[in-house]
Enzyme design. Sequence first.
Site, PDB file in Angstrom:
ATOM      1  N   LYS A  10       0.820  -1.221   0.000  1.00  0.00           N
ATOM      2  CA  LYS A  10       0.000   0.000   0.000  1.00  0.00           C
ATOM      3  C   LYS A  10       0.844   1.257   0.000  1.00  0.00           C
ATOM      4  O   LYS A  10       0.469   2.257  -0.614  1.00  0.00           O
ATOM      5  CB  LYS A  10      -0.947  -0.012   1.195  1.00  0.00           C
ATOM      6  CG  LYS A  10      -1.998  -1.083   1.066  1.00  0.00           C
ATOM      7  CD  LYS A  10      -3.241  -0.733   1.841  1.00  0.00           C
ATOM      8  CE  LYS A  10      -4.328  -1.742   1.513  1.00  0.00           C
ATOM      9  NZ  LYS A  10      -5.443  -1.687   2.455  1.00  0.00           N
TER      10      LYS A  10
ATOM     11  N   LYS B 251      -8.152 -11.078  -5.340  1.00  0.00           N
ATOM     12  CA  LYS B 251      -9.317 -11.221  -4.481  1.00  0.00           C
ATOM     13  C   LYS B 251     -10.382 -10.182  -4.837  1.00  0.00           C
ATOM     14  O   LYS B 251     -10.042  -9.065  -5.215  1.00  0.00           O
ATOM     15  CB  LYS B 251      -8.843 -11.009  -3.035  1.00  0.00           C
ATOM     16  CG  LYS B 251      -9.830 -11.375  -1.979  1.00  0.00           C
ATOM     17  CD  LYS B 251      -9.194 -11.295  -0.587  1.00  0.00           C
ATOM     18  CE  LYS B 251      -9.588 -10.022   0.133  1.00  0.00           C
ATOM     19  NZ  LYS B 251      -9.455 -10.113   1.611  1.00  0.00           N
TER      20      LYS B 251
ATOM     21  N   LYS C  80     -13.258  -4.773  -1.805  1.00  0.00           N
ATOM     22  CA  LYS C  80     -14.138  -3.611  -1.880  1.00  0.00           C
ATOM     23  C   LYS C  80     -13.410  -2.347  -2.297  1.00  0.00           C
ATOM     24  O   LYS C  80     -14.007  -1.413  -2.790  1.00  0.00           O
ATOM     25  CB  LYS C  80     -14.878  -3.386  -0.568  1.00  0.00           C
ATOM     26  CG  LYS C  80     -14.038  -3.268   0.692  1.00  0.00           C
ATOM     27  CD  LYS C  80     -14.978  -3.085   1.884  1.00  0.00           C
ATOM     28  CE  LYS C  80     -14.345  -3.178   3.254  1.00  0.00           C
ATOM     29  NZ  LYS C  80     -13.392  -4.198   3.550  1.00  0.00           N
TER      30      LYS C  80
END
Length: 334
Positions: free
Chosen positions: A112, A197, A200
Amino acid sequence: MTRIFSGVKPTGHLTLGNYLGAVRRWVEVDQYRADALFSVVDLHALTVEHDPGRVRRLSRQAASLLLAAGLDPERCTLFVQSHVDEHARLSYLLECTATDGEMRRMIQYKEKAAQERARGGSVRLSLLTYPVLMAADILAYDTDEVPVGDDQAQHVELTRDLAVRFNQRYGHTFTVPKATHPGVAARVMDLQDPASKMGKSGDGGAGVVFLLDEPDVVRRKVMRAVTDSGVDVVYDREERPGLANLLEVLAACRGDGCDPAELAGGYSSYGDLKRDVVDGVVELLRPLRKRHAELVADPAFVDGVLRDGAARARAVARPVVDRAYQAVGLLPAG
Ligand code: TRP
């Protein structure tokens, strides 16, 4: 009784992946077999650039969706992390337990932080310390089990290390938790990119089915799902990941014991399979969307659940965190 803790980060709309991968198990199994706490972990949504109004909306929506999915406030504790001060209180003590090197080795941090820098943004310090706050979430409740996806395994491992280290240094204070992962079939992949994956926070959402997607949106996303170059329908996770994902989703919609490999035998075309996946997902989500709409119309009910949940959570966490404060040598407030 076994104590369970898990959390949902309000950084995006909840997805079919969240539901099949985690939430359904919390609803159907965990809240019955254990003393379970589920938290909308809103502090974790502030570690990257965020919009305050969006975090607020998504937090409320996540709580409503968890209720709509079937978490029962009579059976488990549902609350918002920032309503319970003990998380931040304990996080600081764990910052005094963890090391800088340990934090920088976290895979999710490395990924990230790199993404953030590539976008020309700056990396918030809280992105680095995020796993410590997550450890505090878990340890504040004397948690035995943490049901999470395997992408969180490293964070739970860190939590265990911190608990053991703290206990060795200052005397037994924390329960050492363990991660539990749901069955294989529950790992839902992105419909446009079956190697990653269904998350969201993913881009645009073409490959992501959100729990609140209208039936025609579900249809469009599933019908456009990438399959593989073959023509026959076989279940092969390695060679035919897109197809395997659809078969797994369908099996998960059909319920316990439904086997994706067996399902494959019943289809001779991708189109037929996709149509059944659409029907399966739409039917799975129908009651959830209906219940969610009812909850949206009754915000006072949701507020009440969260208020009671926070009070219950506080009552569990407060003595644990007080114990830790005293163990490290801080003077009791008297
Ligand atoms: N880090 C988790 C995620 O990204 C969310 C989370 C925060 C969590 N605190 C937790 C999960 C404590 C389990 C227990 O999905």
